[in-house]
Design a protein around this motif. Structure first.
Motif, PDB file in Angstrom:
ATOM      1  N   GLU A   1      12.077   5.937   5.849  1.00 14.92           N
ATOM      2  CA  GLU A   1      12.036   5.158   7.317  1.00 14.92           C
ATOM      3  C   GLU A   1      10.377   5.490   7.767  1.00 14.92           C
ATOM      4  N   GLY A   2       9.741   4.795   8.524  1.00 11.83           N
ATOM      5  CA  GLY A   2       8.437   4.976   8.704  1.00 11.83           C
ATOM      6  C   GLY A   2       7.619   3.757   9.004  1.00 11.83           C
ATOM      7  N   LEU A   3       6.203   3.819   9.423  1.00 13.44           N
ATOM      8  CA  LEU A   3       5.242   2.855   9.540  1.00 13.44           C
ATOM      9  C   LEU A   3       4.346   2.863   8.144  1.00 13.44           C
ATOM     10  N   VAL A   4       4.139   1.842   7.726  1.00  8.37           N
ATOM     11  CA  VAL A   4       2.898   1.603   6.771  1.00  8.37           C
ATOM     12  C   VAL A   4       1.761   0.676   7.310  1.00  8.37           C
ATOM     13  N   ASP A   5       0.606   1.171   7.375  1.00  6.41           N
ATOM     14  CA  ASP A   5      -0.474   0.557   7.828  1.00  6.41           C
ATOM     15  C   ASP A   5      -0.927  -0.570   6.766  1.00  6.41           C
ATOM     16  N   ILE A   6      -0.733  -1.656   7.326  1.00  8.05           N
ATOM     17  CA  ILE A   6      -1.045  -3.055   6.514  1.00  8.05           C
ATOM     18  C   ILE A   6      -2.297  -3.697   7.010  1.00  8.05           C
ATOM     19  N   THR A   7      -3.048  -3.045   7.864  1.00  8.13           N
ATOM     20  CA  THR A   7      -4.281  -3.888   8.508  1.00  8.13           C
ATOM     21  C   THR A   7      -5.253  -4.143   7.409  1.00  8.13           C
ATOM     22  N   HIS A   8      -5.629  -3.411   6.729  1.00  9.49           N
ATOM     23  CA  HIS A   8      -6.394  -3.632   5.391  1.00  9.49           C
ATOM     24  C   HIS A   8      -6.234  -4.810   4.548  1.00  9.49           C
TER      25      HIS A   8
END
Length: 131
Positions: A12-19
């Motif tokens: 469970e969690g947030l994965v940064d996909i901005t790149h």
């Protein structure tokens, strides 16, 4: 243009996909338009949130767990009804304006893939539309 990505997620969690999203916009060559980031899963979501303090990500998960706990009254056989509720509440997509060939995000904003029922191999799509 449509781009698709795979990622491995935590339990469970947030994965940064901005790149990945930014690179899609760059590769598309679109200078003015919109970018849609879409999650095709019913126990995951997409959100935009603060990128400066990692405690915001921790607090996001703690808060959504408190709002949507795993309750024994749920009937769904897979036992992940709370993840379905979280996914629906956060949402399957975000739309971001493209200006000057770049995502129009605030200073402290990044785009996150939200995992509520992992760990898993997930996918997300980026659709770039120019005017």
């Amino acid at each position: 243009m449509l781009f698709n990505f795979k990622l491995s997620t935590p339990a469970e969690g947030l994965v940064d996909i901005t790149h990945e999203v930014s690179e899609s916009v760059k590769e598309s060559g679109v200078l003015e338009g919109i970018c849609i980031v879409y999650c095709p899963h019913t126990t995951a979501a997409i959100t935009i949130n603060e990128n400066a303090d990692p405690d915001v990500q921790t607090d996001f998960i703690r808060g959504i767990d408190k709002v949507f706990p795993d309750l024994s009254i749920f009937k769904h056989a897979e036992g992940n009804s709370d993840a379905h509720l979280k996914s629906s509440a956060v949402g399957a997509s975000e739309t971001i304006i493209i200006s000057g060939g770049k995502l129009l995000l605030g200073t402290w904003q990044d785009i996150y893939f939200c995992e509520f029922d992992g760990p898993r191999t997930r996918k997300f799509f980026v659709k770039v539309i120019g005017d």
